[in-house]
Design an enzyme around this catalytic site. Sequence first.
Site, PDB file in Angstrom:
ATOM      1  CD1 TRP A   1      -7.348  37.857  -0.761  1.00 25.51           C
ATOM      2  CD2 TRP A   1      -8.532  39.760  -0.544  1.00 25.51           C
ATOM      3  NE1 TRP A   1      -8.478  38.014  -1.635  1.00 25.51           N
ATOM      4  CE2 TRP A   1      -9.111  39.047  -1.378  1.00 25.51           C
ATOM      5  CE3 TRP A   1      -8.970  41.060  -0.122  1.00 25.51           C
ATOM      6  CZ2 TRP A   1     -10.274  39.259  -1.949  1.00 25.51           C
ATOM      7  CZ3 TRP A   1     -10.358  41.415  -0.899  1.00 25.51           C
ATOM      8  CH2 TRP A   1     -10.806  40.585  -1.466  1.00 25.51           C
TER       9      TRP A   1
ATOM     10  CG  ASP B   1      -7.544  37.507   5.677  1.00 25.80           C
ATOM     11  OD1 ASP B   1      -8.354  36.695   5.827  1.00 25.80           O
ATOM     12  OD2 ASP B   1      -7.649  38.488   4.703  1.00 25.80           O
TER      13      ASP B   1
ATOM     14  CE  LYS C   1     -13.100  34.468  -0.431  1.00 25.14           C
ATOM     15  NZ  LYS C   1     -12.796  35.728   0.039  1.00 25.14           N
TER      16      LYS C   1
HETATM   17  C1  LIG Z   1     -12.256  36.904   0.247  1.00 27.14           C
HETATM   18  C2  LIG Z   1     -11.119  37.499   0.926  1.00 27.14           C
HETATM   19  C3  LIG Z   1     -11.208  38.580   1.750  1.00 27.14           C
HETATM   20  C4  LIG Z   1     -12.266  39.431   1.310  1.00 27.14           C
HETATM   21  O1  LIG Z   1     -13.213  39.241   2.342  1.00 27.14           O
HETATM   22  P1  LIG Z   1     -14.535  40.142   2.301  1.00 27.14           P
HETATM   23  O2  LIG Z   1     -15.492  39.444   3.349  1.00 27.14           O
HETATM   24  O3  LIG Z   1     -15.370  40.348   0.936  1.00 27.14           O
HETATM   25  O4  LIG Z   1     -14.192  41.416   2.911  1.00 27.14           O
HETATM   26  C5  LIG Z   1      -9.992  38.884   2.706  1.00 27.14           C
HETATM   27  N1  LIG Z   1      -8.842  38.163   2.736  1.00 27.14           N
HETATM   28  C6  LIG Z   1      -8.847  36.922   1.932  1.00 27.14           C
HETATM   29  C7  LIG Z   1      -7.784  35.999   2.382  1.00 27.14           C
HETATM   30  C8  LIG Z   1     -10.110  36.476   1.066  1.00 27.14           C
HETATM   31  O5  LIG Z   1     -10.071  35.322   0.437  1.00 27.14           O
END
Ligand SMILES: *Cc1c(COP(=O)(O)O)cnc(C)c1O
Length: 373
Positions: free
Chosen positions: A117, A186, A210
């Site tokens: 990511w 993030d 999540k």
């Molecule tokens: C799942 C995830 C993403 C991607 O998220 P989307 O909503 O599918 O764009 C980005 N960063 C992390 C840390 C993730 O776990």
Amino acid sequence: MTASATSGTLAGADHTRGVYNFSAGPAALPEAVIRRVQDDIWDIDGSGIGIMEHSHRGPVVDGVWERTEAACRKLANIPDDYAVLYVQGGASTRFSMVPANFLPEGGTADYINTGSWSKKAIKEAKLFGSVNVAGSSEDSNFDHIPANLSYSATPAYLHFTSNNTIFGTEFSAEPSCPDGSFLVCDASSDIFSRPIDVTKYGLIYAGAQKNLGPSGVTLIIMRKDLAERCERTLPSMGMYKTFAANDSRYNTPPVFGVYVMGVVFDWILQNGGLGVMAERNAAKAQLIYDALDSGFYKPHAQVGSRSMMNITFNCPTDDLNKDFLGEAKGHGFDGLKGHRSVGGIRASIYNAFPASGCQALRDFMRDFAQRKG
Ligand SMILES: *Cc1c(COP(=O)(O)O)cnc(C)c1O
């Protein structure tokens, strides 16, 4: 504003569907949340209309907005000079939206590269300016959080991924932020899994699927002064200020997702808040790490960098990985297959994942290791 996104209590804890859902995302939600949502899909607040059928500008959604934001602020102790926003396009759209808004022409942003990511975020930032990779664990397939960081002279911001969903590593604390810069995180896979000091950050973003709710909505917590700033002329939907100036309702927002997040915020509050979540999550993770350290399994993450949310490991051979996953299915464990970049097994155990499922997995892991070791 009342600091509750819903009325009444969100009682009950564990799932009762005969399956433990270890999915990395979209992931398990608390049973009490799902039961509440079921009711409100039919009729919310006695309006005779379900949550999915209300106008996003009507009074019922006004109420949902007010309650959800109040619960979010209470939960994370978010001060008034921070905005709470809801956007679409997932965390992935933030990979480009952050640099488009905050990386000036000819500027440099610092990124810590701790996994897939982070790499995707770096790739998008390079479309808008220079990236200094301040630290990376790529050489060892992202098995740790890099300790030594080297910042550029005047980074526009420092971006990091607090929990690396795929590799199973997690920052134990925020990296220090260079002077004159601000921290962008993030936090998609560990937001609200533990207490957070929002004031250390310029901007936090997290896809909901999540730890917060269904897919389709992304939570943003950001400094209001940043929300008013933008380095470029961009399409309206690409600027944070559009969302900040319009209460996240410039266009039709993902009402249902925001509403479910609000119920999840209430569930966390009613269960004691982020401190209690952190204690529970640490205890849950410890159960599985104990079984992992018995000598049979090969953990991916180094001990000091282990995630409380995603536990990644392999069996001694690929054949044993297959046996493990096959047998696990028979035990009612779903979603344990590891991401292809690590292989093997990944157990995702976010806030809503019950401790009983961690105990069940630990028992199975011990038994499997004994039989096959
Ligand atoms: C799942 C995830 C993403 C991607 O998220 P989307 O909503 O599918 O764009 C980005 N960063 C992390 C840390 C993730 O776990």
